[in-house]
Design a protein around this motif. Structure first.
Motif, PDB file in Angstrom:
ATOM      1  N   GLU A 119       0.843  -1.196   0.000  1.00  0.00           N
ATOM      2  CA  GLU A 119       0.000   0.000   0.000  1.00  0.00           C
ATOM      3  C   GLU A 119       0.878   1.246   0.000  1.00  0.00           C
ATOM      4  N   THR A 120       0.452   2.278  -0.718  1.00  0.00           N
ATOM      5  CA  THR A 120       1.224   3.520  -0.762  1.00  0.00           C
ATOM      6  C   THR A 120       0.320   4.725  -0.517  1.00  0.00           C
ATOM      7  N   GLU A 121       0.940   5.783  -0.029  1.00  0.00           N
ATOM      8  CA  GLU A 121       0.271   7.080   0.081  1.00  0.00           C
ATOM      9  C   GLU A 121       1.304   8.159  -0.192  1.00  0.00           C
ATOM     10  N   ILE A 122       0.975   9.045  -1.134  1.00  0.00           N
ATOM     11  CA  ILE A 122       1.845  10.188  -1.410  1.00  0.00           C
ATOM     12  C   ILE A 122       1.297  11.391  -0.655  1.00  0.00           C
ATOM     13  N   PHE A 123       2.125  11.934   0.221  1.00  0.00           N
ATOM     14  CA  PHE A 123       1.720  13.054   1.085  1.00  0.00           C
ATOM     15  C   PHE A 123       2.479  14.302   0.657  1.00  0.00           C
ATOM     16  N   HIS A 124       1.755  15.358   0.347  1.00  0.00           N
ATOM     17  CA  HIS A 124       2.371  16.621  -0.070  1.00  0.00           C
ATOM     18  C   HIS A 124       2.567  17.526   1.132  1.00  0.00           C
ATOM     19  N   VAL A 125       3.784  18.037   1.316  1.00  0.00           N
ATOM     20  CA  VAL A 125       4.043  18.898   2.471  1.00  0.00           C
ATOM     21  C   VAL A 125       3.338  20.239   2.337  1.00  0.00           C
ATOM     22  N   PHE A 155       4.385  23.069  17.380  1.00  0.00           N
ATOM     23  CA  PHE A 155       3.794  23.903  16.324  1.00  0.00           C
ATOM     24  C   PHE A 155       2.794  23.056  15.545  1.00  0.00           C
ATOM     25  N   ASP A 156       1.578  23.524  15.494  1.00  0.00           N
ATOM     26  CA  ASP A 156       0.505  22.712  14.889  1.00  0.00           C
ATOM     27  C   ASP A 156      -0.205  23.464  13.773  1.00  0.00           C
ATOM     28  N   ASP A 157       0.552  24.341  13.092  1.00  0.00           N
ATOM     29  CA  ASP A 157      -0.084  25.166  12.074  1.00  0.00           C
ATOM     30  C   ASP A 157       0.415  24.855  10.663  1.00  0.00           C
ATOM     31  N   ASP A 158       1.034  23.681  10.496  1.00  0.00           N
ATOM     32  CA  ASP A 158       1.438  23.255   9.152  1.00  0.00           C
ATOM     33  C   ASP A 158       1.238  21.746   9.046  1.00  0.00           C
ATOM     34  N   THR A 159       1.915  21.095   8.109  1.00  0.00           N
ATOM     35  CA  THR A 159       1.603  19.692   7.799  1.00  0.00           C
ATOM     36  C   THR A 159       2.441  18.673   8.558  1.00  0.00           C
ATOM     37  N   VAL A 160       3.356  19.098   9.409  1.00  0.00           N
ATOM     38  CA  VAL A 160       4.277  18.154  10.062  1.00  0.00           C
ATOM     39  C   VAL A 160       3.524  17.155  10.949  1.00  0.00           C
ATOM     40  N   PRO A 212       4.289  28.205   4.081  1.00  0.00           N
ATOM     41  CA  PRO A 212       5.532  28.157   4.859  1.00  0.00           C
ATOM     42  C   PRO A 212       5.491  27.066   5.938  1.00  0.00           C
ATOM     43  N   ILE A 213       6.624  26.415   6.135  1.00  0.00           N
ATOM     44  CA  ILE A 213       6.776  25.413   7.194  1.00  0.00           C
ATOM     45  C   ILE A 213       7.842  25.911   8.168  1.00  0.00           C
ATOM     46  N   ARG A 214       7.470  25.979   9.419  1.00  0.00           N
ATOM     47  CA  ARG A 214       8.402  26.471  10.438  1.00  0.00           C
ATOM     48  C   ARG A 214       9.628  25.565  10.557  1.00  0.00           C
ATOM     49  N   GLY A 215      10.745  26.158  10.847  1.00  0.00           N
ATOM     50  CA  GLY A 215      11.927  25.387  11.192  1.00  0.00           C
ATOM     51  C   GLY A 215      11.877  24.949  12.642  1.00  0.00           C
TER      52      GLY A 215
END
Length: 208
Positions: free
Chosen positions: A33-39, A63-68, A43-46
């Motif tokens: 099974e595969t899943e392609i996840f786009h970041v 930090f919960d305001d991006d895709t991490v 902007p993504i915080r460092g």
């Protein structure tokens, strides 16, 4: 078994995605099974090395305001990982670099799960970006999956990438090798082969 493929390009359906799709097709042929996840393109915080993720042992970044954190949840169900990035100034993209710093710092459970990196470039800088991405695996006890050549494709558009016949073959070989290693690990577990015994972690600081 499942492989999570992370697209670290700001373009959701660009050259990096084209390469990842070729790998995913090969894995799916082998019933992986595969899943392609786009970041994402926002902007993504460092990572600030605040240590907040380890204080509550949640395997979640403060930090919960991006895709991490979304990706960290998906990672819990994955048996293998492939991280893809375009080449920007002979390095991985700023998005995937910030993403992976926090993904690996806050996350857990990556040990002994196979990982691989792939890069996409117009012309040059691919090996430097490729080396950068592989360092995340070598600090996390992750087996690195290789191919018949360095995992890179060349082209300025998805259509050009598809014309890179050697590059696309490298992606397919990588998919086959990932599938083979996942099945070997599963066979080892079924045969009762234990994971390596871990020693207590030692940290040496040279200035005292």
């Amino acid at each position: 078994m499942k492989v999570l493929l992370i697209n670290g390009s700001p373009r959701a359906k660009g050259c990096t995605y084209t390469a990842l799709c070729e790998i995913a097709r090969e894995l799916e042929k082998d019933n992986i099974e595969t899943e392609i996840f786009h970041v994402g393109s926002k902007p993504i915080r460092g990572c600030m090395a605040c240590g907040g993720c380890s204080k509550n042992d949640s395997s979640k970044c403060v930090f919960d305001d991006d895709t991490v954190n979304i990706a960290l949840e998906k990672a819990k169900e994955a048996d293998g990982f492939i991280f893809g990035s375009p080449v920007h100034y002979a390095a991985a993209s700023g998005q995937i670099t910030s993403f992976l710093d926090r993904f690996f710092y806050a996350g857990s459970g990556f040990q002994y799960k196979p990982g691989a990196a792939i890069v996409s470039c117009r012309r040059g800088g691919a090996t430097a970006a490729f080396e950068q991405l592989n360092k995340y695996f070598t600090i996390a006890n992750m087996p690195i999956v290789s191919s018949q050549y360095w995992n890179m494709v060349h082209g300025n558009t998805p259509e050009e990438v598809q014309q890179d016949l050697e590059g696309m073959q490298i992606m397919r070989t990588l998919g086959k090798n990932m599938s083979w290693l996942l099945k070997c690990i599963e066979a080892g577990k079924n045969a009762g082969v234990p994971l390596p015994e871990k020693e207590p972690r030692l940290v040496t600081n040279f200035i005292r």
